[in-house]
Enzyme design. Structure first.
Site, PDB file in Angstrom:
ATOM      1  N   GLU A 122       5.717  24.169 -24.365  1.00  0.00           N
ATOM      2  CA  GLU A 122       5.292  22.974 -23.620  1.00  0.00           C
ATOM      3  C   GLU A 122       4.246  22.192 -24.397  1.00  0.00           C
ATOM      4  O   GLU A 122       4.366  20.976 -24.581  1.00  0.00           O
ATOM      5  CB  GLU A 122       4.722  23.383 -22.255  1.00  0.00           C
ATOM      6  CG  GLU A 122       5.752  23.884 -21.279  1.00  0.00           C
ATOM      7  CD  GLU A 122       5.150  24.443 -19.999  1.00  0.00           C
ATOM      8  OE1 GLU A 122       5.878  24.518 -19.010  1.00  0.00           O
ATOM      9  OE2 GLU A 122       3.949  24.805 -19.985  1.00  0.00           O
ATOM     10  N   GLY A 147      -3.795  22.136 -15.419  1.00  0.00           N
ATOM     11  CA  GLY A 147      -3.731  20.929 -16.237  1.00  0.00           C
ATOM     12  C   GLY A 147      -3.676  21.146 -17.734  1.00  0.00           C
ATOM     13  O   GLY A 147      -4.084  20.267 -18.492  1.00  0.00           O
ATOM     14  N   HIS A 191      10.123  21.157 -17.202  1.00  0.00           N
ATOM     15  CA  HIS A 191      10.495  22.313 -16.386  1.00  0.00           C
ATOM     16  C   HIS A 191      10.490  23.554 -17.273  1.00  0.00           C
ATOM     17  O   HIS A 191      11.009  23.509 -18.393  1.00  0.00           O
ATOM     18  CB  HIS A 191      11.881  22.097 -15.771  1.00  0.00           C
ATOM     19  CG  HIS A 191      12.269  23.178 -14.821  1.00  0.00           C
ATOM     20  ND1 HIS A 191      11.723  23.272 -13.547  1.00  0.00           N
ATOM     21  CD2 HIS A 191      13.100  24.239 -14.943  1.00  0.00           C
ATOM     22  CE1 HIS A 191      12.230  24.329 -12.943  1.00  0.00           C
ATOM     23  NE2 HIS A 191      13.067  24.937 -13.776  1.00  0.00           N
ATOM     24  N   LEU A 195       3.858  19.772  -8.108  1.00  0.00           N
ATOM     25  CA  LEU A 195       4.690  20.607  -7.244  1.00  0.00           C
ATOM     26  C   LEU A 195       5.420  19.871  -6.127  1.00  0.00           C
ATOM     27  O   LEU A 195       6.299  20.443  -5.498  1.00  0.00           O
ATOM     28  CB  LEU A 195       3.844  21.742  -6.646  1.00  0.00           C
ATOM     29  CG  LEU A 195       3.216  22.681  -7.670  1.00  0.00           C
ATOM     30  CD1 LEU A 195       2.433  23.783  -6.977  1.00  0.00           C
ATOM     31  CD2 LEU A 195       4.278  23.280  -8.592  1.00  0.00           C
ATOM     32  N   ASP A 210      14.812  18.585 -10.409  1.00  0.00           N
ATOM     33  CA  ASP A 210      15.191  19.094 -11.735  1.00  0.00           C
ATOM     34  C   ASP A 210      16.590  18.661 -12.158  1.00  0.00           C
ATOM     35  O   ASP A 210      17.339  19.421 -12.762  1.00  0.00           O
ATOM     36  CB  ASP A 210      15.092  20.633 -11.757  1.00  0.00           C
ATOM     37  CG  ASP A 210      13.696  21.118 -11.429  1.00  0.00           C
ATOM     38  OD1 ASP A 210      12.724  20.443 -11.836  1.00  0.00           O
ATOM     39  OD2 ASP A 210      13.566  22.163 -10.769  1.00  0.00           O
ATOM     40  N   ASN A 222      -1.020  21.189 -19.694  1.00  0.00           N
ATOM     41  CA  ASN A 222      -0.124  20.185 -20.283  1.00  0.00           C
ATOM     42  C   ASN A 222      -0.743  18.801 -20.215  1.00  0.00           C
ATOM     43  O   ASN A 222      -0.659  18.029 -21.175  1.00  0.00           O
ATOM     44  CB  ASN A 222       1.243  20.198 -19.575  1.00  0.00           C
ATOM     45  CG  ASN A 222       2.155  21.260 -20.133  1.00  0.00           C
ATOM     46  OD1 ASN A 222       2.299  21.408 -21.331  1.00  0.00           O
ATOM     47  ND2 ASN A 222       2.782  22.017 -19.242  1.00  0.00           N
TER      48      ASN A 222
END
Length: 193
Positions: free
Chosen positions: A171, A9, A101, A82, A142, A11
């Site tokens: 990110e 976690g 991604h 996921l 994606d 991000n």
């Protein structure tokens, strides 16, 4: 805002931090596919409610769509999530699901391409650069419209862990801001703004 995450976690934490005192956006919910994911403790630290997703209900029912709508969720962020988002959720939140991604899509995307698998593939292909892609989610892995990409160099001596470190920096630097800008630039998509 709801954040879907499956792992530690980092991000999600940056996003919760960014929107903590935001004038119009609040992170209301963190949903995880794993009951012991680190993201759950991070959500608790920010006082954000959590839900552990049941796989059958996620893929075969509308339970979570209804729950998200009942909680007035306008936007979903995938931050290391996921599972493939089912079509009923994509349809209910059209142009309001954003994913990050860890590669420069369209390269190194698709089923099974996440985390270390991506970095290993990039290094094995002897790429000179990699990066991040922030994109809208559609019904293919994606695949949705790209909102932002940032690049980093891949050194010949880089290991997958080295590259992962470079990607995490990108990110954390860009994901919260790109989300914020998207919301600001598309107010018609968000009923509560």
């Amino acid at each position: 805002m709801a954040i879907f995450a499956s792992g530690a976690g980092s991000n999600a934490e940056k996003i919760m931090e960014h929107f903590k005192n935001h004038p119009i956006v609040a992170v209301k919910l963190v949903l995880s596919s794993k009951k012991n994911a680190g993201v759950l403790q991070k959500a608790e630290k920010f006082g954000v409610d959590t839900i552990i997703l049941d796989k059958n209900n996620f893929f075969d029912t509308n339970i979570y769509v209804k729950e998200l709508q009942a909680k007035d969720i306008d936007i979903i962020i995938l931050a290391g999530f996921l599972w493939k988002v089912p079509s009923n959720l994509v349809a209910a939140f059209q142009n309001r699901i954003i994913n990050i991604h860890p590669a420069l899509l369209p390269k190194y995307g698709g089923k099974g391409m996440y985390g270390h698998f991506v970095h290993e593939a990039v290094i094995q292909a002897k790429e000179k650069e990699s990066g991040i892609t922030i994109h809208l989610v559609d019904e293919a892995y994606d695949h949705g419209k790209h909102l932002f990409q940032a690049k980093c160099a891949v050194a010949p001596t880089d290991t997958p862990d080295d590259l992962a470190g470079k990607i995490h920096i990108l990110e954390h630097q860009y994901f919260p801001t790109v989300i914020d800008n998207y919301i600001e630039e598309h107010p018609a998509l968000f009923s509560n703004i």
